[in-house]
Design a protein around this motif. Structure first.
Motif, PDB file in Angstrom:
ATOM      1  N   ASN A   9       0.830  -1.211   0.000  1.00 23.00           N
ATOM      2  CA  ASN A   9       0.000   0.000   0.000  1.00 23.00           C
ATOM      3  C   ASN A   9       0.862   1.257   0.000  1.00 23.00           C
ATOM      4  O   ASN A   9       0.568   2.225  -0.697  1.00 23.00           O
ATOM      5  CB  ASN A   9      -0.942   0.001   1.196  1.00 23.00           C
ATOM      6  CG  ASN A   9      -2.070  -0.998   1.025  1.00 23.00           C
ATOM      7  OD1 ASN A   9      -2.353  -1.447  -0.084  1.00 23.00           O
ATOM      8  ND2 ASN A   9      -2.709  -1.359   2.125  1.00 23.00           N
ATOM      9  N   ALA A  10       1.937   1.268   0.779  1.00 19.76           N
ATOM     10  CA  ALA A  10       2.833   2.427   0.836  1.00 19.76           C
ATOM     11  C   ALA A  10       3.508   2.641  -0.516  1.00 19.76           C
ATOM     12  O   ALA A  10       3.638   3.772  -0.998  1.00 19.76           O
ATOM     13  CB  ALA A  10       3.866   2.243   1.942  1.00 19.76           C
ATOM     14  N   LEU A  11       3.950   1.560  -1.139  1.00 19.69           N
ATOM     15  CA  LEU A  11       4.585   1.656  -2.446  1.00 19.69           C
ATOM     16  C   LEU A  11       3.595   2.149  -3.504  1.00 19.69           C
ATOM     17  O   LEU A  11       3.928   3.013  -4.329  1.00 19.69           O
ATOM     18  CB  LEU A  11       5.165   0.289  -2.849  1.00 19.69           C
ATOM     19  CG  LEU A  11       5.959   0.252  -4.148  1.00 19.69           C
ATOM     20  CD1 LEU A  11       7.154   1.200  -4.087  1.00 19.69           C
ATOM     21  CD2 LEU A  11       6.410  -1.160  -4.451  1.00 19.69           C
ATOM     22  N   ALA A  12       2.386   1.629  -3.470  1.00 18.97           N
ATOM     23  CA  ALA A  12       1.356   2.057  -4.417  1.00 18.97           C
ATOM     24  C   ALA A  12       1.026   3.536  -4.207  1.00 18.97           C
ATOM     25  O   ALA A  12       0.880   4.294  -5.178  1.00 18.97           O
ATOM     26  CB  ALA A  12       0.104   1.199  -4.258  1.00 18.97           C
ATOM     27  N   THR A  17       1.348   9.108  -6.000  1.00 21.64           N
ATOM     28  CA  THR A  17       1.726  10.489  -5.697  1.00 21.64           C
ATOM     29  C   THR A  17       2.742  10.996  -6.713  1.00 21.64           C
ATOM     30  O   THR A  17       2.618  12.116  -7.227  1.00 21.64           O
ATOM     31  CB  THR A  17       2.298  10.581  -4.264  1.00 21.64           C
ATOM     32  OG1 THR A  17       1.318  10.107  -3.344  1.00 21.64           O
ATOM     33  CG2 THR A  17       2.687  12.006  -3.917  1.00 21.64           C
ATOM     34  N   LEU A  18       3.730  10.188  -7.012  1.00 19.31           N
ATOM     35  CA  LEU A  18       4.736  10.561  -8.008  1.00 19.31           C
ATOM     36  C   LEU A  18       4.085  10.790  -9.376  1.00 19.31           C
ATOM     37  O   LEU A  18       4.406  11.753 -10.073  1.00 19.31           O
ATOM     38  CB  LEU A  18       5.821   9.490  -8.106  1.00 19.31           C
ATOM     39  CG  LEU A  18       6.921   9.749  -9.142  1.00 19.31           C
ATOM     40  CD1 LEU A  18       7.695  11.022  -8.796  1.00 19.31           C
ATOM     41  CD2 LEU A  18       7.850   8.563  -9.239  1.00 19.31           C
ATOM     42  N   MET A  22       4.040  14.277 -11.473  1.00 16.53           N
ATOM     43  CA  MET A  22       4.550  14.324 -12.846  1.00 16.53           C
ATOM     44  C   MET A  22       3.486  14.842 -13.817  1.00 16.53           C
ATOM     45  O   MET A  22       3.803  15.625 -14.723  1.00 16.53           O
ATOM     46  CB  MET A  22       5.039  12.936 -13.269  1.00 16.53           C
ATOM     47  CG  MET A  22       6.326  12.524 -12.569  1.00 16.53           C
ATOM     48  SD  MET A  22       6.864  10.840 -12.936  1.00 16.53           S
ATOM     49  CE  MET A  22       7.035  10.880 -14.693  1.00 16.53           C
ATOM     50  N   MET A  23       2.242  14.448 -13.645  1.00 21.77           N
ATOM     51  CA  MET A  23       1.167  14.933 -14.515  1.00 21.77           C
ATOM     52  C   MET A  23       0.981  16.436 -14.338  1.00 21.77           C
ATOM     53  O   MET A  23       0.798  17.169 -15.310  1.00 21.77           O
ATOM     54  CB  MET A  23      -0.138  14.180 -14.232  1.00 21.77           C
ATOM     55  CG  MET A  23      -0.107  12.763 -14.748  1.00 21.77           C
ATOM     56  SD  MET A  23      -1.612  11.740 -14.562  1.00 21.77           S
ATOM     57  CE  MET A  23      -2.669  12.595 -13.499  1.00 21.77           C
ATOM     58  N   PHE A  24       1.025  16.918 -13.093  1.00 19.50           N
ATOM     59  CA  PHE A  24       0.912  18.355 -12.844  1.00 19.50           C
ATOM     60  C   PHE A  24       2.073  19.091 -13.514  1.00 19.50           C
ATOM     61  O   PHE A  24       1.877  20.109 -14.165  1.00 19.50           O
ATOM     62  CB  PHE A  24       0.892  18.641 -11.337  1.00 19.50           C
ATOM     63  CG  PHE A  24       0.884  20.108 -11.032  1.00 19.50           C
ATOM     64  CD1 PHE A  24      -0.278  20.848 -11.141  1.00 19.50           C
ATOM     65  CD2 PHE A  24       2.059  20.751 -10.667  1.00 19.50           C
ATOM     66  CE1 PHE A  24      -0.283  22.198 -10.880  1.00 19.50           C
ATOM     67  CE2 PHE A  24       2.066  22.104 -10.403  1.00 19.50           C
ATOM     68  CZ  PHE A  24       0.894  22.838 -10.505  1.00 19.50           C
ATOM     69  N   GLY A  25       3.284  18.571 -13.348  1.00 14.65           N
ATOM     70  CA  GLY A  25       4.456  19.193 -13.960  1.00 14.65           C
ATOM     71  C   GLY A  25       4.372  19.235 -15.468  1.00 14.65           C
ATOM     72  O   GLY A  25       4.716  20.235 -16.097  1.00 14.65           O
ATOM     73  N   PHE A  26       3.890  18.162 -16.074  1.00 16.37           N
ATOM     74  CA  PHE A  26       3.726  18.117 -17.524  1.00 16.37           C
ATOM     75  C   PHE A  26       2.703  19.159 -17.979  1.00 16.37           C
ATOM     76  O   PHE A  26       2.933  19.893 -18.935  1.00 16.37           O
ATOM     77  CB  PHE A  26       3.298  16.717 -17.965  1.00 16.37           C
ATOM     78  CG  PHE A  26       3.129  16.588 -19.446  1.00 16.37           C
ATOM     79  CD1 PHE A  26       4.230  16.550 -20.281  1.00 16.37           C
ATOM     80  CD2 PHE A  26       1.860  16.500 -20.008  1.00 16.37           C
ATOM     81  CE1 PHE A  26       4.076  16.436 -21.654  1.00 16.37           C
ATOM     82  CE2 PHE A  26       1.697  16.394 -21.373  1.00 16.37           C
ATOM     83  CZ  PHE A  26       2.810  16.361 -22.199  1.00 16.37           C
ATOM     84  N   GLY A  27       1.573  19.234 -17.272  1.00 12.76           N
ATOM     85  CA  GLY A  27       0.552  20.226 -17.610  1.00 12.76           C
ATOM     86  C   GLY A  27       1.068  21.646 -17.454  1.00 12.76           C
ATOM     87  O   GLY A  27       0.788  22.526 -18.259  1.00 12.76           O
ATOM     88  N   TYR A  28       1.843  21.886 -16.424  1.00 11.14           N
ATOM     89  CA  TYR A  28       2.404  23.206 -16.167  1.00 11.14           C
ATOM     90  C   TYR A  28       3.408  23.582 -17.260  1.00 11.14           C
ATOM     91  O   TYR A  28       3.497  24.734 -17.667  1.00 11.14           O
ATOM     92  CB  TYR A  28       3.079  23.212 -14.796  1.00 11.14           C
ATOM     93  CG  TYR A  28       3.540  24.563 -14.338  1.00 11.14           C
ATOM     94  CD1 TYR A  28       2.636  25.501 -13.846  1.00 11.14           C
ATOM     95  CD2 TYR A  28       4.881  24.915 -14.400  1.00 11.14           C
ATOM     96  CE1 TYR A  28       3.052  26.743 -13.421  1.00 11.14           C
ATOM     97  CE2 TYR A  28       5.313  26.154 -13.979  1.00 11.14           C
ATOM     98  CZ  TYR A  28       4.396  27.063 -13.492  1.00 11.14           C
ATOM     99  OH  TYR A  28       4.812  28.295 -13.075  1.00 11.14           O
ATOM    100  N   ALA A  29       4.161  22.630 -17.748  1.00 11.98           N
ATOM    101  CA  ALA A  29       5.191  22.877 -18.755  1.00 11.98           C
ATOM    102  C   ALA A  29       4.635  22.958 -20.179  1.00 11.98           C
ATOM    103  O   ALA A  29       5.341  23.393 -21.087  1.00 11.98           O
ATOM    104  CB  ALA A  29       6.246  21.782 -18.691  1.00 11.98           C
ATOM    105  N   MET A  30       3.394  22.569 -20.396  1.00 15.03           N
ATOM    106  CA  MET A  30       2.843  22.518 -21.753  1.00 15.03           C
ATOM    107  C   MET A  30       2.794  23.881 -22.432  1.00 15.03           C
ATOM    108  O   MET A  30       3.108  23.983 -23.620  1.00 15.03           O
ATOM    109  CB  MET A  30       1.434  21.910 -21.746  1.00 15.03           C
ATOM    110  CG  MET A  30       1.424  20.407 -21.638  1.00 15.03           C
ATOM    111  SD  MET A  30       2.360  19.591 -22.940  1.00 15.03           S
ATOM    112  CE  MET A  30       1.415  20.032 -24.363  1.00 15.03           C
TER     113      MET A  30
END
Length: 175
Positions: A9-12, A17-18, A22-30
């Motif tokens: 569960n912790a790994l998942a 979260t990662l 990453m999705m937020f960062g990609f959207g921000y960089a678009m």
């Protein structure tokens, strides 16, 4: 078995979260990535003024420029003049547009230019334009916005009249 399940569960949770970060960062960089791609490839870039170093000048070439506006939403827009006769190619001209937020709320929008005939846009060079940026307007705010342009004498001879029209669109989600 509980220790293994809690590690799973912790790994998942860490992976999810990662992935979200990453999705937020990609959207921000678009957005900057899009503008950089347009700049590198030479695709139409509405955000930068025209390069006027290579404009052909012909003092004998005169054109007629018609100015028009369309507002979508709660903004009125109008140019200080609707018709410019004898616009000399290679000379700088300026027109002031008046924009008014007719709503009782703050809005963010952008004006998008269009030309008639459409192919005239390649020779209609805007140096300064309110269309380069999104505009934030407070309720009932009135704003004067300049458009400074030059018409390249290399425009085909069969084009004698150019209509420049701006359509104002409200930017969804921007406040």
């Amino acid at each position: 078995m509980n220790i293994t399940l809690s590690k799973f569960n912790a790994l998942a949770a860490a992976k999810l979260t990662l992935m979200a970060v990453m999705m937020f960062g990609f959207g921000y960089a678009m957005v900057p990535l899009y503008y950089k791609i347009c700049q590198v490839t030479g695709i139409k870039n509405l955000l930068n003024p025209a390069d006027t170093d290579d404009i052909a000048v012909d003092p004998n070439r005169r054109l007629r420029v018609e100015l028009d506006t369309n507002a979508r939403g709660l903004v009125s827009m109008s140019p200080s003049v609707r018709l410019m006769d004898s616009v000399e190619s290679g000379q700088t001209y300026s027109v002031i547009y008046t924009l008014k937020n007719l709503s009782n709320r703050r809005l963010v929008g952008q004006a998008i230019p269009s030309y008639a005939p459409a192919r005239a846009g390649a020779w209609f060079k805007k140096i300064q334009c309110f269309c380069f940026d999104q505009l934030t307007m407070e309720p009932d705010e009135v704003r004067e916005a300049p458009v400074v342009f030059i018409i390249d004498a290399a425009m085909p001879e069969d084009i004698n009249t150019v209509a420049l029209s701006y359509t104002f669109f409200e930017v969804e989600g921007a406040q």
